[in-house]
Design a protein around this motif. Sequence first.
Motif, short mmCIF file in Angstrom:
data_model
loop_
_atom_site.label_atom_id
_atom_site.label_comp_id
_atom_site.label_asym_id
_atom_site.label_seq_id
_atom_site.Cartn_x
_atom_site.Cartn_y
_atom_site.Cartn_z
N VAL A 34 -11.31 8.38 0.68
CA VAL A 34 -12.43 8.06 0.03
C VAL A 34 -12.45 8.53 -1.52
O VAL A 34 -12.39 9.57 -1.85
CB VAL A 34 -13.75 8.43 0.65
N ASP A 35 -12.53 7.67 -2.64
CA ASP A 35 -12.74 8.09 -3.95
C ASP A 35 -14.29 8.32 -4.16
O ASP A 35 -14.63 7.05 -4.02
CB ASP A 35 -12.26 6.94 -4.74
N TYR A 36 -14.52 9.55 -4.26
CA TYR A 36 -16.16 9.50 -4.25
C TYR A 36 -16.82 9.03 -5.50
O TYR A 36 -18.14 8.89 -5.42
CB TYR A 36 -16.53 11.22 -4.03
N SER A 37 -16.15 8.91 -6.52
CA SER A 37 -16.69 8.41 -7.78
C SER A 37 -16.94 6.75 -7.83
O SER A 37 -17.86 6.31 -8.34
CB SER A 37 -15.64 8.68 -9.07
N THR A 38 -15.90 6.05 -7.06
CA THR A 38 -16.09 4.56 -6.94
C THR A 38 -16.16 4.13 -5.48
O THR A 38 -16.80 2.86 -5.42
CB THR A 38 -14.71 4.13 -7.51
N GLN A 39 -16.27 5.03 -4.55
CA GLN A 39 -16.32 4.79 -3.37
C GLN A 39 -15.19 3.91 -2.55
O GLN A 39 -15.42 2.99 -1.53
CB GLN A 39 -17.80 4.07 -2.63
N GLN A 40 -14.15 3.70 -3.20
CA GLN A 40 -13.02 2.78 -3.03
C GLN A 40 -12.37 3.66 -1.58
O GLN A 40 -12.13 4.56 -1.63
CB GLN A 40 -11.92 2.69 -3.93
N ARG A 41 -11.98 2.70 -0.45
CA ARG A 41 -11.45 3.10 0.61
C ARG A 41 -9.80 2.89 0.29
O ARG A 41 -9.78 1.66 -0.06
CB ARG A 41 -12.23 2.47 1.94
N THR A 42 -9.12 3.60 0.84
CA THR A 42 -7.78 3.44 1.05
C THR A 42 -7.11 3.84 2.48
O THR A 42 -7.26 5.27 2.53
CB THR A 42 -6.97 4.16 -0.14
N VAL A 43 -6.52 3.25 3.13
CA VAL A 43 -5.85 3.61 4.30
C VAL A 43 -4.74 4.39 4.17
O VAL A 43 -4.07 4.05 3.59
CB VAL A 43 -5.61 2.52 5.41
N LYS A 44 -4.82 5.75 4.93
CA LYS A 44 -3.83 6.44 4.56
C LYS A 44 -2.70 6.41 5.52
O LYS A 44 -2.54 5.53 6.22
CB LYS A 44 -4.00 8.10 4.51
N SER A 45 -1.61 7.04 5.14
CA SER A 45 -0.28 6.66 6.11
C SER A 45 -0.73 7.12 7.49
O SER A 45 -0.28 6.19 8.55
CB SER A 45 0.79 7.74 5.67
N SER A 46 -1.41 7.97 7.71
CA SER A 46 -1.94 8.54 9.32
C SER A 46 -2.82 7.44 9.69
O SER A 46 -2.62 7.04 10.91
CB SER A 46 -2.74 9.97 9.06
N GLY A 47 -3.57 6.51 8.84
CA GLY A 47 -4.41 5.55 9.44
C GLY A 47 -3.47 4.25 9.78
O GLY A 47 -3.73 3.74 10.82
N HIS A 48 -2.48 4.34 8.99
CA HIS A 48 -1.32 2.97 9.60
C HIS A 48 -0.56 3.39 10.75
O HIS A 48 -0.59 2.77 11.58
CB HIS A 48 -0.66 2.89 8.12
N TRP A 49 -0.38 4.90 10.90
CA TRP A 49 0.18 5.09 12.03
C TRP A 49 -0.63 4.99 13.23
O TRP A 49 0.02 4.73 14.23
CB TRP A 49 0.53 6.71 11.79
N TYR A 50 -1.91 5.37 12.99
CA TYR A 50 -2.73 5.33 14.29
C TYR A 50 -3.16 3.99 14.69
O TYR A 50 -3.16 3.74 15.89
CB TYR A 50 -4.08 6.25 13.85
N ARG A 51 -3.24 2.98 13.83
CA ARG A 51 -2.98 1.84 14.06
C ARG A 51 -2.12 1.12 14.59
O ARG A 51 -2.28 0.47 15.88
CB ARG A 51 -3.11 0.58 12.83
N ASP A 52 -0.79 1.41 14.15
CA ASP A 52 0.44 1.04 15.07
C ASP A 52 0.56 1.70 16.22
O ASP A 52 1.07 0.88 17.41
CB ASP A 52 1.57 1.37 14.17
N PHE A 53 0.19 3.02 16.43
CA PHE A 53 0.36 3.55 17.82
C PHE A 53 -0.78 2.94 18.76
O PHE A 53 -0.26 2.67 20.02
CB PHE A 53 -0.25 4.96 17.70
N LEU A 54 -1.87 2.48 18.40
CA LEU A 54 -2.98 1.89 19.28
C LEU A 54 -2.43 0.35 19.57
O LEU A 54 -2.61 0.12 20.84
CB LEU A 54 -4.37 1.81 18.52
N ARG A 55 -1.59 -0.11 18.68
CA ARG A 55 -1.16 -1.63 18.95
C ARG A 55 -0.06 -1.60 20.03
O ARG A 55 0.64 -2.27 20.34
CB ARG A 55 -0.63 -2.10 17.57
N GLY A 56 0.55 -0.16 20.38
CA GLY A 56 1.58 0.10 21.21
C GLY A 56 3.04 -0.08 20.59
O GLY A 56 4.08 -0.10 21.38
N HIS A 57 3.19 -0.20 19.13
CA HIS A 57 4.29 -0.18 18.65
C HIS A 57 5.03 1.19 18.84
O HIS A 57 4.78 2.33 19.01
CB HIS A 57 4.24 -0.27 17.09
N ASN A 58 6.60 0.94 18.84
CA ASN A 58 7.29 2.21 18.81
C ASN A 58 7.58 2.85 17.76
O ASN A 58 7.86 2.11 16.63
CB ASN A 58 8.78 1.68 19.72
N LEU A 59 6.94 4.02 17.66
CA LEU A 59 7.08 4.95 16.53
C LEU A 59 8.07 5.92 16.46
O LEU A 59 8.75 6.38 17.38
CB LEU A 59 5.66 5.48 16.25
#
Length: 473
Positions: free
Chosen positions: A448-473
């Motif tokens: 979270v960019d607190y000055s603009t409230q812009q959201r950016t998914v981090k590498s960990s967020g992408h990893w968790y998404r792929d893990f939940l989708r059952g991708h081989n990591l």
Amino acid sequence: MQQKPSMGAAAFCMTDTTNKQAPQQPVLTRAAFGDDFQWGVATAAYQIEGAHTAEGKGPSIWDTFASRKGKVKHSHTGNQACDFFHRYSDDLLLMKAMGIQNFRFSLSWSRLLPDGTGKINQAGIAYYNRLIDQCLELGITPWITLYHWDLPQALEIKGGWTNRDIVGWFGAYATLCANSFGDRVKHWMVLNEPMVFTGAGYFLGVHAPGRRGFGSFIPAVHHTALCQAEGGRILKQLVPDAQVGTTFSCSHVEPLREQENDIRAAKRVDALLNRLFLEPALGLGYPLEELKFMRRIEKHMKPGDEELLRFDFDFIGIQNYTREVVRYAFWTPFIQANLVPAKKRNVPYTHMNWEVYPEGIYHLLHKYSGYSTIRKLIITENGAAFPDELRDGQVNDQQRVDFLQLYLQQVLRARQEGANVEGYFVWSFLDNFEWTEGYEPRFGLVHVDYSTQQRTVKSSGHWYRDFLRGHNL
């Protein structure tokens, strides 16, 4: 703080300074946990909502505490936080896109009851109805925490958790929440980390409301434990098909040396951190044999309280981030123990100065599974803060990816050995207001960019998404 150089998964594993051979770790896949294992993310109202005076909300103890000079780093407050109050719709869409199916969030008591009791703020009810309804429309299951540290200031003026009347106040609040949202919400947690908010808020004075000493701490503990069970009874009565739990901040505790004084000190710290609120709910009473200084709690107990402290929760929420290593300290009042910081032990640690010790969650799962009356365990918080940087529209937080993988391996290991753990929630979905540390530590899967409230998914967020989708990591 001065952060250590980036550490990968191999470095994270080097937290045990003994010569023991590390056990074989299971292969980490979502499928290995089974189809019924619950996956999600966790947040808390004061840490993300902002809108601290919007639409009739009253002040909480954290609104008051954070406004006082010197209480929070950089004079940060939760007045705006992540502005989730106004941005929840987009955030839920992002959550959906990340494949997250369970969302733990708390209700703001003072948004629903600005004075803590009495007149209901219908705008607050409407807000949480909108939030819950959109969760369900998106296929996201809401998990609600009744109390995550933000007591209405109006009740603190009347004594807060030190006033036994809070059992009635909390009961009325729990009743309102169950009647308002229980038709759609079937997963509830009564309290978040009672040892933390009573210890830091009513003994050490470093958290809201900023009280110090045993005169506040002892009654606050007992009344909180009574509310823990009372809230469970009310939720179960009014929402009989609900799963009702409560959550504890837990740390695996070890003595610094295999010496009798250190071993006994570690047992006292374990009783204080890991057993003080759990065992009364299980009908075992307070662990006063190890915590003799807590015997003064007996003067606050009334006939029948032993039974009122009990409630058969459907699940216990474990919230683990680190382990504690303890040494005997004669001059430390009451507990005669000191925690030895990770820095002094030359082990990996996070931005919160907490040791990275994945095996700790394994030991805790077995410890709590050893209580025969605990039906099941849910890890309702686990995560880490690191000094994330947004560069070219990306946040490469490999340290957090490594952290999550290593801790989840230990969860899987414990589960495969018979620990009754049935869910895991990452702390946290968003970077947020981290209490007295302000906005400096970042725990989120989403930056979270607190000055603009812009959201950016981090590498960990992408990893968790792929893990939940059952991708081989």
